[in-house]
Design an enzyme around this catalytic site. Structure first.
Site, short mmCIF file in Angstrom:
data_model
loop_
_atom_site.label_atom_id
_atom_site.label_comp_id
_atom_site.label_asym_id
_atom_site.label_seq_id
_atom_site.Cartn_x
_atom_site.Cartn_y
_atom_site.Cartn_z
N LEU B 14 0.83 -1.21 0.00
CA LEU B 14 0.00 0.00 0.00
C LEU B 14 0.86 1.26 0.00
O LEU B 14 1.00 1.94 1.00
CB LEU B 14 -0.96 -0.02 1.19
CG LEU B 14 -2.10 -1.04 1.09
CD1 LEU B 14 -3.09 -0.88 2.23
CD2 LEU B 14 -2.83 -0.94 -0.24
N HIS B 15 1.49 1.51 -1.14
CA HIS B 15 2.29 2.72 -1.34
C HIS B 15 1.36 3.91 -1.56
O HIS B 15 0.14 3.76 -1.56
CB HIS B 15 3.18 2.52 -2.56
CG HIS B 15 4.60 2.34 -2.19
ND1 HIS B 15 5.62 2.90 -2.90
CD2 HIS B 15 5.17 1.65 -1.19
CE1 HIS B 15 6.77 2.57 -2.34
NE2 HIS B 15 6.52 1.81 -1.31
N LEU B 16 1.93 5.06 -1.83
CA LEU B 16 1.13 6.28 -1.92
C LEU B 16 -0.11 6.16 -2.80
O LEU B 16 -1.21 6.45 -2.37
CB LEU B 16 1.99 7.45 -2.39
CG LEU B 16 1.27 8.81 -2.39
CD1 LEU B 16 0.80 9.19 -1.00
CD2 LEU B 16 2.18 9.91 -2.92
N ALA B 19 -2.64 3.39 -1.66
CA ALA B 19 -3.11 3.80 -0.34
C ALA B 19 -4.09 4.97 -0.50
O ALA B 19 -5.11 5.05 0.19
CB ALA B 19 -1.94 4.21 0.55
#
Lengths: 563, 87
Positions: B14-16, B19
């Site tokens: 869940l990167h930027l 996310a």
């Protein structure tokens, strides 16, 4: 006059101009006391400031992804609740609460292992600064209208600082903080403005309107240069501009010799960004697409789907043909999810095609991904490190199985996909006639071939001077490969460093090489050389070189020719 | 209160970007939504909270929804994760 040298540089170019020292406004929270009765009022101030910040960012976000992230940080419920909580619990004013809440998150992000997340700490800081500034009812420092051309000198520059900056009037950037991967560096590079970052003490040494001469490539800054130095830099600037124009012109050339022989000048790529870069520099094909990054930057062996996505993107972005080399990894490189045994001779060990033929599932996932991607562009498959006909046959059998499985599933792929191999082992050179009957193309990997032919480890300082691709044994091997290939209608490329070596170009051309593949930055120079050479002359040179018995004789010949 | 476990399939976790999509979905739900990840209980409507947790590909998380629309919201969130969060 004062001269500063910086070791780490990441951009190029010369700038001469007046300094504009930008005092970066890191706003500190004001410390006015409040009582319980003021809490409501502080909360209202907070909501108003958030709305204003959101409005400011919305304008910036129109042209930049970075600010989309900023926008989410402003509206973040956790942060908002934390701020409100601090105001209520500690009975402090809104500025102190905002500062505390954002700093907590910033520290948390900056301590993270992941570099990407660590950098987000700077974004949080940027947002914090914006909100505090709004709370103090100050306007944003406006750099959107610069009257003169200036060199911007600052402690550090955040995306918010540069987003509104009048870049047409910026000649260069110098910042005290930041590394070569910092925001300002990346931005400066992408728009071609010279930048030097991490110049400690520069804010103390420079005042507004000082004259600055800087060489971003060499990492030199001269403050208030004398007339002679200034003249020197004006000359450097002229030369730099000329060489850029020259290089760009060369990159646009079609690589055709004076007597009309067309040569393919391709780029080597290790990821998708390299292909974008190749497109920018007018390179029309990728002669070597290293697939290793997919394996090394992953948490497990990449799945067929993951690889398909990347190969498809690569094929679509590449304007011409792209040669994908199957996994070329060895005991000297580690995969985070796979334990390689310690080997005494990793270069002679379990590597490249040997791994693929042992881990058939891994190999099949890659081959199927490449095949499926071949429906979207001109892809060629290339096997590394082949030493025997058996290996080539085995790999091709697995490839046939993959094709069959895809056909059954109704997946589209290029039925005529070309399959080739690297020639980088002495065994493959000696068997090159036999191999030529079984493949569509060869690519000579001169780095490994030189190392294996001469039995010289180039990484060993005591003997690295013996590593030389002009060694007659290497040149004779290249000649043998090209001749065998051409008598079987097989094309030959080269993807080692030798292909981008300007002193070798004429010789390789004369030996009959069809395709030169090199790092993209080299292509302009090599194209220009090809255009200024006749194939007939090059053949004569090759002929002479092939009679040489010593490396030194060959080097002398090619040096004379390239003069 | 309703909950369901699911495995995050996004390549880099869940990167930027994913996310951000996740938080947008959560923010549009009326329920209170928590993400249980190991020992931690995260606020699904906070991008910073979700990102800071560093949820990696292949990790199992539990989505817990509480509120009047909890059933529908849980379905929304699970579908969002299953469809790859815009990736």
């Amino acid at each position: 006059m004062e001269k500063i040298h910086i070791k780490k540089t990441s951009s190029d170019g010369i700038a001469i101009g007046q300094a504009m020292v930008v005092q970066i406004q890191e706003y500190s929270p004001e410390k006015y006391p409040i009582t319980k009765d003021d809490i409501k009022q502080e909360e209202t101030k907070f909501y108003e400031a958030m709305d204003k910040a959101q409005a400011e960012i919305a304008i910036l976000a129109e042209n930049s992804d970075i600010f989309e992230g900023h926008s989410m940080m402003v509206t973040d419920v956790m942060l908002r609740d934390t701020v409100l909580q601090i105001i209520q619990d500690e009975i402090v004013n809104v500025q102190i609460a905002v500062n505390k809440a954002y700093m907590e998150y910033m520290v948390m992000f900056e301590a993270m292992e992941d570099e990407y997340l660590r950098e987000r700490g700077a974004d949080i800081k940027d947002v914090r600064n914006r909100i505090i500034r709004i709370l103090q009812k100050r306007e944003e420092v406006n750099l959107s209208n610069l009257a003169n051309e200036v060199i911007v000198v600052a402690k550090d520059l955040s995306p918010s600082d540069t987003a509104t900056m009048d870049l047409d009037h910026v000649l260069g950037f110098i910042t005290e903080e930041g590394g070569v991967t910092s925001h300002v560096c990346i931005m400066a590079k992408s728009i071609g403005i010279p930048a030097l970052v991490g110049v400690s003490g520069i804010m103390k040494q420079v005042v507004n309107k000082d004259t600055i001469a800087m060489d971003a490539g060499k990492g030199i800054i001269v403050i208030n240069p004398d007339e002679a130095t200034l003249e020197e830099y004006r000359n450097l600037e002229r030369l730099y501009k000329l060489s850029r124009i020259e290089l760009e012109k060369s990159e646009k050339l079609e690589a055709i010799t004076l007597d009309g022989r067309e040569i393919k000048i391709f780029g080597n790529a290790g990821n998708i960004e390299d292909i974008d870069n190749a497109n920018k520099h007018n390179v029309s094909g990728i002669g070597l697409f290293r697939s290793e990054f997919l394996y090394m930057e992953n948490k497990n062996f990449p799945t067929e789907e993951e690889q398909f996505d990347i190969y498809k993107e690569a094929a679509q972005k590449c304007t011409g043909e792209i040669t994908i080399r199957t996994l070329d990894i060895g005991g000297d490189k580690e995969l985070p999810y796979y334990r390689f045994d310690q080997e005494e001779n990793p270069y002679l060990g379990w590597r490249a095609i040997r791994i693929s033929l042992d881990l058939v599932d891994v190999f099949k996932a890659q081959l199927k991904a490449i095949l499926r991607a071949s429906a979207f562009g001109h892809i060629r498959i290339m096997y590394p490190m082949i030493i025997s006909i058996e290996e080539l046959e085995q790999a091709n059998t697995i490839l046939s199985e993959c094709k069959e499985e895809l056909r059954e599933k109704g997946c589209k792929f290029d039925e005529e996909i070309e399959v080739g191999m690297m020639i980088e082992t002495p065994a493959s050179v000696l068997l090159v006639e036999e191999f030529a009957q079984l493949v569509d193309f060869f690519s000579i990997g001169t780095n490994d071939l030189t190392q294996y032919l001469l039995a010289v480890d180039r990484g060993n300082n005591k003997i690295s001077h013996m590593y030389n691709s002009f060694h007659p044994a290497v040149i004779k091997a290249i000649k043998k490969i090209i001749d065998a290939a051409h008598s079987n209608q097989v094309s030959v490329g080269m993807c080692g460093e030798f292909a981008g070596d300007e002193t070798a170009t004429k010789l390789l051309l004369g030996l009959g090489l069809d395709e030169f593949s090199m790092s993209v930055g080299q292509t302009g120079k090599i194209k220009k050389l090809i255009c200024n050479t006749s194939y007939q002359d090059a053949e004569k040179l090759a002929h002479k070189v092939l009679t040489c018995k010593k490396t030194s004789e060959i080097e002398l010949l090619v040096l004379e020719e390239s003069r | 209160m309703v909950s369901e476990k699911i495995i995050v399939k996004n390549k880099s976790g869940l990167h930027l970007r994913p996310a951000g999509v996740f938080v947008k979905y959560a923010s549009n739900c009326k329920s209170d939504i928590k993400v249980v990840f190991g020992e931690k209980k995260l606020e699904a409507k906070s991008i910073l909270n979700i990102m800071a947790a560093g949820i990696k590909c292949g990790t199992e998380i539990e989505i817990v929804c509480t509120g009047e629309t909890e059933e529908a919201d849980l379905v929304t969130m699970i579908n969002a994760i299953e469809s790859g969060l815009g990736e």
